[in-house]
Write a protein that holds these residues in place. Structure first.
Motif, mmCIF file in Angstrom:
data_model
loop_
_atom_site.group_PDB
_atom_site.id
_atom_site.type_symbol
_atom_site.label_atom_id
_atom_site.label_comp_id
_atom_site.label_asym_id
_atom_site.label_seq_id
_atom_site.Cartn_x
_atom_site.Cartn_y
_atom_site.Cartn_z
ATOM 1 N N ARG A 63 0.842 -1.200 0.000
ATOM 2 C CA ARG A 63 0.000 0.000 0.000
ATOM 3 C C ARG A 63 0.876 1.249 0.000
ATOM 4 N NH1 ARG A 63 -5.467 0.078 3.257
ATOM 5 N NH2 ARG A 63 -6.098 -0.867 1.288
ATOM 6 N N THR A 64 0.654 2.087 -0.976
ATOM 7 C CA THR A 64 1.376 3.354 -1.042
ATOM 8 C C THR A 64 0.363 4.464 -1.306
ATOM 9 O OG1 THR A 64 1.689 3.388 -3.447
ATOM 10 C CG2 THR A 64 3.266 2.095 -2.161
ATOM 11 N N TYR A 65 0.865 5.660 -1.541
ATOM 12 C CA TYR A 65 -0.019 6.797 -1.811
ATOM 13 C C TYR A 65 -0.633 6.729 -3.203
ATOM 14 C CZ TYR A 65 3.712 8.446 -4.731
ATOM 15 O OH TYR A 65 4.639 8.521 -5.715
ATOM 16 N N GLU A 66 -0.065 5.938 -4.100
ATOM 17 C CA GLU A 66 -0.561 5.895 -5.480
ATOM 18 C C GLU A 66 -1.887 5.144 -5.539
ATOM 19 O OE1 GLU A 66 0.664 7.179 -8.728
ATOM 20 O OE2 GLU A 66 -1.447 6.636 -8.860
ATOM 21 N N THR A 67 -2.902 5.752 -6.138
ATOM 22 C CA THR A 67 -4.225 5.118 -6.152
ATOM 23 C C THR A 67 -4.629 4.611 -7.535
ATOM 24 O OG1 THR A 67 -5.256 7.266 -6.516
ATOM 25 C CG2 THR A 67 -5.089 6.512 -4.232
ATOM 26 N N TYR A 68 -3.823 4.892 -8.551
ATOM 27 C CA TYR A 68 -4.208 4.412 -9.887
ATOM 28 C C TYR A 68 -4.225 2.884 -9.903
ATOM 29 C CZ TYR A 68 -4.319 3.598 -14.890
ATOM 30 O OH TYR A 68 -4.670 3.150 -16.136
ATOM 31 N N THR A 69 -3.212 2.300 -9.301
ATOM 32 C CA THR A 69 -3.195 0.852 -9.151
ATOM 33 C C THR A 69 -3.767 0.488 -7.769
ATOM 34 O OG1 THR A 69 -0.877 1.201 -8.542
ATOM 35 C CG2 THR A 69 -1.306 0.231 -10.699
ATOM 36 N N ARG A 70 -4.317 -0.700 -7.668
ATOM 37 C CA ARG A 70 -4.916 -1.137 -6.389
ATOM 38 C C ARG A 70 -3.857 -1.170 -5.292
ATOM 39 N NH1 ARG A 70 -8.406 -6.769 -5.704
ATOM 40 N NH2 ARG A 70 -8.688 -6.634 -3.449
#
Lengths: 343, 343, 343, 343
Positions: C240-247
């Motif tokens: 889990r990271t800040y990037e939301t484009y990928t799940r």
């Protein structure tokens, strides 16, 4: 620095590592256990920056254990600093409030904002003339025209002016109009800009970068201070995490960390920190209770018409309520000797 | 944009929201369910940037559903772009390798590096003349002297030069020496710099910011492109996450995402992406297999003596091995029709 | 462990720290510089777990520098492990594919999936009988009925069965039907479950937790191994990271890290890792090129009707294409001696 | 849910999407712009859980816009809940303090702790009998023996007992000894455990998972509540971010978010939230000022000898100081009508 050798490291590997350390004027010490060997390096961190020990044979990795900033550290300057912005003191138990619209949109909008801000007891008017925006198609600020309105608003109200400077070339101009220069989150590691404002005399409000560690943030302050300007105030404005409900995650513990690691004052921006006006009040109260030296909040005469950051701007009514609470709470903390200045 | 109303929102609240949307020339549509009302906004995202709907009464929140960049999007430009850097093509199935030391340290170090880089088949020599460093006490680069060495190395080897420009004032000078300008991770949202390089004609290598979303990254490209310069190559170099074993977390899926969302070429920097030379080889192979248009790697004649980023620099031997594998793999992917250019 | 003393630490403080270290049977070494004192501790990390040095007077903080896992480490077991699952070997250059639907939905859906999976050359059928779901109102799996279908599918196709066990009570039952037990991301630190499967003999597929560090993940493997079961295969499935484009953000570098730190095989799940079926192919290729010992992918006869994870499931056509590429690529890497097994 | 179609989506694609939505009993609405088509879905989110729209032809992606939890939402239950734990009320303006050692280590240590805790005015004694630890070689708790000591401490002091339950099998036993069951961060998505405690009648303290979104956390509460047990108190204990100075990043804004989204009480654990005893005081004050319904802190008669979490445990002196400040501050907030209960 501590250097962890691999289990297969030879005596020659260790010798080479130690010679490398000594070659830059540092001293090394070996610690040997049954299954592990480590080499400790003591001395000036600045000399260590020239070592690339991790690339040497037999080295598993090196671990930094000391700080690379000095002027910004509390060890170097044990007493909490008080920054004087043309008569307004930040730090040392004084609570400062910087308020105003995200962006200067027009003379009318700014003057109306300034009156609201002043009436509730803030000392600073904030407002962006140069706006860093994610999209090139968003409103980019009134630029120099905005700076002139800010200066007029100061004449009108006596409020100090804090506004962002986003480029080296604009430092001189912005310094002419503003009492305090803001270095924004996106420019926290724009090192050329840091050096430029470090060579000036205007106090600096240094916002924490979106994904900056405390160490990087204090090193950014060090960039400014090492050029001569010691008047730095830090501003926590939320960091980027996986949580998307809030615009950023306000790192309230940064207040306590900075009070321990540094002598510089720190204020909190709950508007950018949360991105939601509803959350500004509780986070402003929390900041004061945690020992922040002040807050920076966005207020707009009509948030729904704001050209930037409307969702996180307070209406005049909300703003008055927050200010009332903030000043009452700060007074209580001080009188009851609960206020926290250093840890 | 979709606007979610609170359950208590009145008909008047909804009316006000719709009027606000119409006032900027957009159209709104209401969707009403048993317990929820939402308003959809269709049209140019750039107009939406002027709306502050979240601050209106009865609004729970608004959710963006469309992209704010256009020139960088694949919808606007369905064919994959091929960027020509003085004869070397990036994109469209060509695999480009940019290699060299992190920083230009001396004429000797650079020339030695250039020969190693050239011999293994790279097309670009990389090397920093201006170095953005976390600490003001670290080596900051040879600056103009470094640029001259880079130009000499090009004359010597025929390699193209890519080097970082960290400030607006230096764009002209760096453009004189380099074939391609790099905008580094820390400057990905230095919007003034983006605009400045957008007004020039040199191709740009745009590194992803440390905590930049894909959307922000493509918007940064849009800043450059909207000024006229369409020659942008993206470079994934790792993002900041909670994992500390690696210096950054290399987001390999960004390759696939960019290939879907944009027509711009994308290369990968496994040196910064991992911070460990051991990991450069596997991550370089992975990047090629995933469809990257090339890689950027750090190589140093003697990493243990590097003034910057030694731990992640390849020795000449390692570098040769990586290059051999990368070119073999790229050829295989192309010949077997496994290479991925768009999704 | 390295203990960093405050600059004000007294000789008595240091003495107390050293006595505390010695009291648990470890040895301490002092390193003193002009402005800094540190104490190094060498020895068994397991003994250090009983020390609370940070709470002692004069201590600024302690820094861990050694690993707390042993059985899972490559230092303890230098050769790469090969895990045998009823005749199918994982690790040691063998590429394993585990494929199937996210959830077992019906006998028909599973059997159809199994035939597709088998035809393209996978060795394992995956499919969840017990489904951990964010919302209590989502489909929770067919439970025991699902297990029976899985066993039938094995009889039908000869595929090995891997399925998730989510609770201690179910370990016995699931072990009766499955060839390999999966411990899912949400249970990676369900220590009771880890111990329970560690007491059994079925090989374990241990998925990385959503926010687990490499160190925590290998410690989770250590929990299993310290109970006796050495048959652990790791599975990277995105963090889990800040990037939301990928799940999630697929951490491809975890493959290389695990190959360096541990002897256990590691496979990659690009379906959960990205959440988008379009990205499964490039990420599967990348995983193989980086040295993964296999992949786990979701395939569904009709993803649009899937009760769980439809968006990331491959159609049979896509799946065949991915399998073809994966096997070709793996063969090429092996034959050209580019395959990476240890670093 | 809003479904964004690709620009190439055909009328047939849209028709299929709409039919799919209608097939589960939901209604769809199309919104068409010049270059974009979206489909809105209104209705019960629980029905949407059965749709896999993203996998359909012509669909770019779907975006969730409504909550999947209901019982835990403020919309469903507008008044703030007050949870009664055997006479002690949590929520509704009452400030609750839960204090004690991280782990129950011995009868003496616990009793000494209990007396300290009681004397300063806390209502709950905390202490772990079952300890989830990263390494299998760390102290794992006294288990049942620890539970008995906790019950004895209650008899001795009248304090309520809150202790963690880590597995389904132990729910019955722990319920016999404790007044409130804690579900720890690592088990926040141990759905079987959530259901089990949901079937009981003991109030639950539900800690936020290390990387849990607010939505996942409230869904975890929904798991408990949907089984019948409505007595859930939430506990923010820090989330995992890139910052390593603190053990976790305490998300203070979660207090405000929960007060807006849910009717459940929320308390804050500054000990785990920061990992440093120095930071407990400022963060405890901040929590109260922000509107938290209480705090949970670790206190130990001799932190330097603690078997777990010594670095973040308060000494008795520090603890008394924190309690004094917390109660004074809470009283002030209430009397001055600054206390925040809902937003």
């Amino acid at each position: 620095m501590v250097i962890i050798m691999t289990t297969e490291a030879t005596a020659e590997n260790i010798k080479a590592v130690i010679e490398s350390i000594q070659s830059v004027g540092l001293t090394a010490q070996i610690m040997e256990g049954a299954s592990q060997k480590i080499v400790g390096v003591i001395g000036d961190k600045r000399l260590m920056a020239c070592l690339a020990i991790d690339a040497m044979d037999g080295v598993e990795q090196s671990v930094e254990i000391s700080k690379s900033y000095k002027l910004a550290s509390r060890e170097f300057h044990p007493a909490s600093s008080i920054i004087d912005v043309d008569g307004v003191k930040i730090g040392g138990g004084n609570i400062v409030v910087m308020a105003g619209p995200c962006a200067v949109e027009s003379r009318e909008q700014l003057f109306e904002s300034a009156k609201i801000v002043k009436a509730a007891g803030a000392q600073f008017l904030r407002g962006g003339a140069y706006k860093p925006r994610t999209s090139p198609y968003s409103f980019q600020g009134l630029e120099d025209e905005g700076l002139r309105y800010l200066a007029e608003a100061r004449d009108l109200t006596g409020l100090k002016i804090v506004t962002e400077v986003t480029e080296v070339e604009a430092v001189e101009t912005v310094s002419r109009y503003a009492d305090m220069l803001q270095v924004g989150a996106r420019n926290m590691q724009n090192f050329r800009l840091l050096k430029e404002v470090g060579r000036g005399s205007k106090p600096i409000l240094l916002k924490r970068g979106l994904a900056a560690t405390l160490d990087e943030w204090l090193n950014a302050a060090e960039y400014i201070m090492s050029e001569g300007n010691q008047n730095v105030v830090l501003c926590e404005r939320g960091i980027r995490t996986y949580e998307t409900y809030t615009r950023n995650t306000l790192d309230m513990s940064a207040i306590a960390a900075v009070k321990h690691l540094s002598h510089l004052p720190i204020i909190v921006d709950p508007s950018h920190g949360t991105g939601k006006w509803r959350m500004v009040k509780p986070m402003a109260y929390a900041a004061i209770a945690a020992g922040a030296d002040g807050i920076m909040v966005e207020v707009h005469p009509n948030p729904a018409k704001a050209l930037s950051d409307g969702p996180q701007s307070l209406t005049p009514e909300n703003y008055n309520e927050v200010m009332n609470g903030v000043f009452k709470l700060a007074k209580f903390m001080r009188e009851e000797k609960l206020a926290i200045d250093t840890l």
